[in-house]
Design a protein around this motif. Structure first.
Motif, mmCIF file in Angstrom:
data_model
loop_
_atom_site.group_PDB
_atom_site.id
_atom_site.type_symbol
_atom_site.label_atom_id
_atom_site.label_comp_id
_atom_site.label_asym_id
_atom_site.label_seq_id
_atom_site.Cartn_x
_atom_site.Cartn_y
_atom_site.Cartn_z
ATOM 1 N N LEU A 136 0.795 -1.220 0.000
ATOM 2 C CA LEU A 136 0.000 0.000 0.000
ATOM 3 C C LEU A 136 0.833 1.279 0.000
ATOM 4 O O LEU A 136 0.266 2.372 -0.060
ATOM 5 C CB LEU A 136 -0.923 0.023 1.227
ATOM 6 N N ALA A 137 2.138 1.164 0.069
ATOM 7 C CA ALA A 137 2.987 2.345 0.227
ATOM 8 C C ALA A 137 2.855 3.318 -0.936
ATOM 9 O O ALA A 137 2.865 4.537 -0.749
ATOM 10 C CB ALA A 137 4.440 1.931 0.413
ATOM 11 N N GLU A 138 2.725 2.793 -2.138
ATOM 12 C CA GLU A 138 2.725 3.650 -3.331
ATOM 13 C C GLU A 138 1.470 4.505 -3.446
ATOM 14 O O GLU A 138 1.476 5.518 -4.135
ATOM 15 C CB GLU A 138 2.888 2.796 -4.588
ATOM 16 N N ARG A 139 0.392 4.108 -2.784
ATOM 17 C CA ARG A 139 -0.839 4.906 -2.871
ATOM 18 C C ARG A 139 -1.235 5.526 -1.530
ATOM 19 O O ARG A 139 -2.378 5.916 -1.341
ATOM 20 C CB ARG A 139 -1.986 4.084 -3.443
ATOM 21 N N THR A 140 -0.276 5.596 -0.607
ATOM 22 C CA THR A 140 -0.545 6.163 0.707
ATOM 23 C C THR A 140 0.330 7.379 0.956
ATOM 24 O O THR A 140 1.534 7.350 0.718
ATOM 25 C CB THR A 140 -0.294 5.130 1.819
ATOM 26 N N LEU A 141 -0.304 8.446 1.429
ATOM 27 C CA LEU A 141 0.410 9.659 1.822
ATOM 28 C C LEU A 141 0.346 9.765 3.340
ATOM 29 O O LEU A 141 -0.728 9.664 3.939
ATOM 30 C CB LEU A 141 -0.236 10.889 1.183
ATOM 31 N N PHE A 142 1.515 9.922 3.965
ATOM 32 C CA PHE A 142 1.617 9.986 5.422
ATOM 33 C C PHE A 142 1.874 11.422 5.865
ATOM 34 O O PHE A 142 2.726 12.108 5.306
ATOM 35 C CB PHE A 142 2.769 9.105 5.919
ATOM 36 N N TYR A 143 1.146 11.843 6.893
ATOM 37 C CA TYR A 143 1.373 13.134 7.525
ATOM 38 C C TYR A 143 1.851 12.872 8.950
ATOM 39 O O TYR A 143 1.123 12.279 9.759
ATOM 40 C CB TYR A 143 0.090 13.968 7.557
ATOM 41 N N ALA A 144 3.066 13.279 9.251
ATOM 42 C CA ALA A 144 3.659 13.085 10.574
ATOM 43 C C ALA A 144 3.744 14.437 11.261
ATOM 44 O O ALA A 144 4.426 15.346 10.774
ATOM 45 C CB ALA A 144 5.038 12.445 10.453
ATOM 46 N N THR A 145 3.058 14.590 12.388
ATOM 47 C CA THR A 145 3.002 15.887 13.054
ATOM 48 C C THR A 145 3.437 15.785 14.506
ATOM 49 O O THR A 145 3.271 14.757 15.159
ATOM 50 C CB THR A 145 1.580 16.490 13.004
ATOM 51 N N ASP A 146 3.985 16.895 14.999
ATOM 52 C CA ASP A 146 4.377 17.000 16.406
ATOM 53 C C ASP A 146 4.526 18.482 16.726
ATOM 54 O O ASP A 146 4.660 19.309 15.806
ATOM 55 C CB ASP A 146 5.692 16.249 16.662
ATOM 56 N N ILE A 147 4.525 18.815 18.013
ATOM 57 C CA ILE A 147 4.717 20.216 18.390
ATOM 58 C C ILE A 147 6.189 20.569 18.533
ATOM 59 O O ILE A 147 6.536 21.744 18.650
ATOM 60 C CB ILE A 147 3.976 20.568 19.691
ATOM 61 N N SER A 148 7.063 19.565 18.540
ATOM 62 C CA SER A 148 8.486 19.797 18.794
ATOM 63 C C SER A 148 9.278 19.818 17.488
ATOM 64 O O SER A 148 9.383 18.789 16.816
ATOM 65 C CB SER A 148 9.046 18.704 19.706
ATOM 66 N N PRO A 149 9.851 20.961 17.122
ATOM 67 C CA PRO A 149 10.688 21.000 15.919
ATOM 68 C C PRO A 149 11.873 20.049 16.004
ATOM 69 O O PRO A 149 12.266 19.443 15.001
ATOM 70 C CB PRO A 149 11.139 22.466 15.847
ATOM 71 N N ASP A 150 12.444 19.917 17.209
ATOM 72 C CA ASP A 150 13.574 19.011 17.375
ATOM 73 C C ASP A 150 13.161 17.569 17.120
ATOM 74 O O ASP A 150 13.871 16.813 16.443
ATOM 75 C CB ASP A 150 14.150 19.153 18.789
ATOM 76 N N ALA A 151 11.999 17.167 17.654
ATOM 77 C CA ALA A 151 11.520 15.803 17.433
ATOM 78 C C ALA A 151 11.242 15.561 15.958
ATOM 79 O O ALA A 151 11.574 14.491 15.422
ATOM 80 C CB ALA A 151 10.261 15.550 18.260
ATOM 81 N N LEU A 152 10.650 16.538 15.281
ATOM 82 C CA LEU A 152 10.370 16.384 13.853
ATOM 83 C C LEU A 152 11.654 16.222 13.048
ATOM 84 O O LEU A 152 11.717 15.408 12.115
ATOM 85 C CB LEU A 152 9.568 17.578 13.334
ATOM 86 N N ALA A 153 12.684 16.990 13.407
ATOM 87 C CA ALA A 153 13.965 16.878 12.703
ATOM 88 C C ALA A 153 14.575 15.497 12.907
ATOM 89 O O ALA A 153 15.114 14.889 11.972
ATOM 90 C CB ALA A 153 14.918 17.975 13.183
ATOM 91 N N ARG A 154 14.488 14.989 14.123
ATOM 92 C CA ARG A 154 15.024 13.658 14.406
ATOM 93 C C ARG A 154 14.201 12.582 13.704
ATOM 94 O O ARG A 154 14.743 11.581 13.213
ATOM 95 C CB ARG A 154 15.055 13.422 15.911
ATOM 96 N N ALA A 155 12.893 12.772 13.645
ATOM 97 C CA ALA A 155 12.045 11.811 12.936
ATOM 98 C C ALA A 155 12.403 11.767 11.460
ATOM 99 O O ALA A 155 12.520 10.683 10.861
ATOM 100 C CB ALA A 155 10.576 12.189 13.114
ATOM 101 N N GLU A 156 12.590 12.937 10.861
ATOM 102 C CA GLU A 156 12.909 12.990 9.437
ATOM 103 C C GLU A 156 14.278 12.378 9.153
ATOM 104 O O GLU A 156 14.485 11.745 8.113
ATOM 105 C CB GLU A 156 12.853 14.427 8.936
ATOM 106 N N ALA A 157 15.219 12.542 10.084
ATOM 107 C CA ALA A 157 16.545 11.954 9.894
ATOM 108 C C ALA A 157 16.480 10.431 9.928
ATOM 109 O O ALA A 157 17.214 9.747 9.200
ATOM 110 C CB ALA A 157 17.499 12.470 10.967
ATOM 111 N N GLY A 158 15.614 9.877 10.778
ATOM 112 C CA GLY A 158 15.447 8.433 10.833
ATOM 113 C C GLY A 158 16.683 7.682 11.299
ATOM 114 O O GLY A 158 16.952 6.581 10.832
ATOM 115 N N ILE A 159 17.446 8.264 12.223
ATOM 116 C CA ILE A 159 18.667 7.641 12.738
ATOM 117 C C ILE A 159 18.453 7.280 14.213
ATOM 118 O O ILE A 159 18.075 8.138 15.020
ATOM 119 C CB ILE A 159 19.875 8.577 12.600
ATOM 120 N N TYR A 160 18.721 6.026 14.561
ATOM 121 C CA TYR A 160 18.509 5.550 15.925
ATOM 122 C C TYR A 160 19.729 4.793 16.412
ATOM 123 O O TYR A 160 20.455 4.183 15.627
ATOM 124 C CB TYR A 160 17.253 4.676 15.997
#
Length: 282
Positions: A136-160
């Motif tokens: 289903l990935a090709e026909r799904t659009l994901f919206y990832a939201t948070d109030i923390s800019p730092d958390a969003l930056a870390r989420a987008e980086a995807g490094i753990y």
């Protein structure tokens, strides 16, 4: 009701609680971040930790610091928000999505998923992998939201951190994973970096469940282990946003300690997989 976040206000407030309320009001007036309806018990604990970090005695002193210095507010912000997550957390939830929800979502030509309070991205990438494996990935659009800019930056980086990967892998297997989790990441920057291909069709955005409104029409809203940090009025506000965002017969996923049972929005949803806290809009 979402357990256990409904804190009863004492008849006589302590000096600490009075200062806490004044601090939250100052944060709202100065920086437009609204934490006034977060669960008091959790805020007391985290702000006590913040006082130790800042080397201060009272919240009034802390209030003066953050009003005068935005950098100090940025430091405090990390204590006001909770960034605790892991990939495929509560594997039975993701297994239920795989076996019972995604087969129904496959009937739509295009799909939108809102990951509300995405934190540092572990749940987002778990869902992306799940949708990829179910075609289903090709026909799904994901919206990832948070109030923390730092958390969003870390989420987008995807490094753990590499030491977390073993736990992620166990959860992935228990959630019905069809491949090896290592297929989705490679070692980089001293950690595990998840594939750039997972970032396709993902929109990251700042969004507050306390102050912002609905911005999309979604087929699945996943907001897990966020509402436990809200008081009941804010829980009901957030659930109202999810109800408005969801299409007819759309799905809402909550955390394992959260429930719609005593909320003001419970009549808008049917229990779909009650044990896994998955609900379907009526």
């Amino acid at each position: 009701m979402i357990e256990p976040a409904d804190d009863a206000e004492p008849q006589r407030m302590s000096d600490f609680d009075i200062e806490l309320k004044l601090l939250l009001e100052a944060v709202y007036l100065k920086y437009q971040h609204d934490f006034r309806h977060y669960a008091m018990s959790s805020l007391r604990r985290r702000l006590s930790q913040a006082l130790e970090e800042f080397g201060l005695v009272t919240l009034s002193q802390l209030q003066d610091r953050i009003i005068q210095d935005p950098d100090d507010f940025s430091r405090l912000f990390q204590y006001l928000t909770v960034q605790v997550s892991e990939m495929f957390r509560d594997p039975s939830y993701f297994l239920a999505l795989r076996e019972h929800v995604l087969p129904l979502l496959k009937t739509y030509p295009s799909i939108k998923v809102w990951v509300a309070g995405c934190s540092t991205g572990e749940e987002l990438w778990s869902l992306k992998i799940l949708f990829e494996e179910e075609g289903l990935a090709e026909r799904t659009l994901f919206y990832a939201t948070d109030i923390s800019p730092d958390a969003l930056a870390r989420a987008e980086a995807g490094i753990y951190a590499l030491e977390r990967i073993a736990g992620f892998t166990q959860n992935y297997i228990a959630s019905g994973g069809r491949r090896s989790l290592s297929d989705y990441y490679h070692a980089a920057y001293g950690g595990a970096r998840f594939s750039g291909s997972l970032k396709e069709r993902v929109v990251f955005a700042d969004h507050s469940l306390a102050t912002d409104e609905v911005f999309l029409e979604a087929h699945l809203v996943s907001c897990r282990n966020v509402l436990i940090y809200f008081d009941r009025p804010l829980q009901n506000r957030a659930l109202g946003l999810f109800e408005s965002a969801l299409v007819r017969r759309g799905f809402l996923g909550l955390g394992s300690k959260e429930s719609l049972r005593f909320s003001s929005r419970h009549e808008a949803f049917d229990d779909f997989r009650a044990r896994e806290r998955i609900y379907q809009k009526r």
